[in-house]
Design an enzyme around this catalytic site. Sequence first.
Site, mmCIF file in Angstrom:
data_model
loop_
_atom_site.group_PDB
_atom_site.id
_atom_site.type_symbol
_atom_site.label_atom_id
_atom_site.label_comp_id
_atom_site.label_asym_id
_atom_site.label_seq_id
_atom_site.Cartn_x
_atom_site.Cartn_y
_atom_site.Cartn_z
ATOM 1 N N TYR A 54 -11.884 8.855 17.984
ATOM 2 C CA TYR A 54 -12.838 8.171 17.109
ATOM 3 C C TYR A 54 -12.909 6.661 17.364
ATOM 4 O O TYR A 54 -13.582 5.950 16.628
ATOM 5 C CB TYR A 54 -12.533 8.521 15.652
ATOM 6 N N TYR A 100 -11.070 -10.030 9.802
ATOM 7 C CA TYR A 100 -11.250 -10.634 8.483
ATOM 8 C C TYR A 100 -11.588 -12.118 8.565
ATOM 9 O O TYR A 100 -12.206 -12.673 7.663
ATOM 10 C CB TYR A 100 -9.996 -10.419 7.628
ATOM 11 N N GLN A 106 0.809 -1.222 0.000
ATOM 12 C CA GLN A 106 0.000 0.000 0.000
ATOM 13 C C GLN A 106 0.841 1.271 0.000
ATOM 14 O O GLN A 106 0.301 2.377 -0.009
ATOM 15 C CB GLN A 106 -0.941 -0.002 1.216
ATOM 16 N N HIS A 142 -1.656 0.613 5.637
ATOM 17 C CA HIS A 142 -2.355 1.590 6.479
ATOM 18 C C HIS A 142 -1.545 2.870 6.662
ATOM 19 O O HIS A 142 -1.257 3.301 7.778
ATOM 20 C CB HIS A 142 -2.732 0.977 7.830
ATOM 21 N N GLU A 170 -16.331 4.079 7.672
ATOM 22 C CA GLU A 170 -16.942 5.229 8.345
ATOM 23 C C GLU A 170 -16.813 6.511 7.542
ATOM 24 O O GLU A 170 -15.873 6.705 6.785
ATOM 25 C CB GLU A 170 -16.271 5.458 9.705
#
Length: 383
Positions: free
Chosen positions: A260, A271, A92, A156, A250
């Site tokens: 949050y 998962y 990523q 991430h 979200e």
Amino acid sequence: MKKLNNKIALALFCISSFANAALEQAIPLAQSADKYSLELLTKGIQIPWGMVWLNDNELLVTDRAGKLRLIKNGKLLEQHIEGLPKLHAKRQGGLLDVELDQNFASNGWIYFSYSGYEGDESGNNTSIMRARLNNMKLIDKQVLFDGFPNTQKSHHYGSRIEFDKQGYLYFSIGDRGNRDEYPQRLDNDAGKIHRIKPDGSIPNSNPFANQQNARKSIYSYGHRNPQGMAMHPKTGDIWTHEHGPRGGDEINIIKAGANYGWPIITYGINYNGSKITDETTRKGMQQPLWTWTPSIAPSGMAFVTSDTYPQWQGHLVVGSMKFAHLVLVKLDGDKVVGHSKLFEGAGRVRSIATHPNGDLYLGIDGSGIYKIVPKAAQKNIAQ
């Protein structure tokens, strides 16, 4: 035992597939879906992670593989822009978002997020750089921020960038694969939304600027992996969306100092189907404006301001990488009241850019850059 594990895995896969199909049916087709189509601008960029218009004719696009590309008058230039920093272009990671200074016309500053090797620890983390563009080269480069701590993990990163009306620069960093340690602690940068000044300095008004052992750039915390960020054109609030685990994507409005909740509260599960937590609410933790379960894998986010799209004006569009379409998120003030889908089967919508005239452009993985065009206008062009 191996056969039993395989049967369990197959059962979980079938349940997940059924749930995904149910969500596809649960997101209705927008009534306006037949009024617009996608017009190809150019191919040639495999993962267009971020896009921004420099002017009416030049679109700057980041390719996550580590290339910065320029589209001029609708044509992708063969020459790559030189001068990028060393980055970790794996999984990523890579070259991620891009944004212009609010005074770009006079100062020329362009801001980038990327998975960088800055910092004293081994590994990499999200970094923010600004530079100017001159003859297809980046000059006057300044590293404004390097995420702490570095890690060997390659997922991430978060990495969306946005300015607010006061000129502060916000950006996201995901939990970097360490959900049980980073997001709820203030002594690291992961799982946070950060706020800095355009030169990289820290605003004195940041919520933790005077708190001992806290990272001064943190604006909010308890995030998993926000990959969408946009300023509300009327209120000036910063809105984000973020990936849940399996379920629980979200949409949030970012508030100073707010928690949050990740991973203490979430609407998602692991998962493999096991629980992360029994809690979806807790006192002192923010509830999302909206959640998607199962996950849509959101990426890219824009408020629609142009009367070119009258049915969408004043609402929000979000890319769904998982279901390969654009999601129209209906708003009533600062509340989400519903959603519908557009451009079914378009592909993994990675990024969304707004032209200076208000036209919307989509960056779709492995496919290209597309303009959203009213069908009537498309017919007029053909004629």
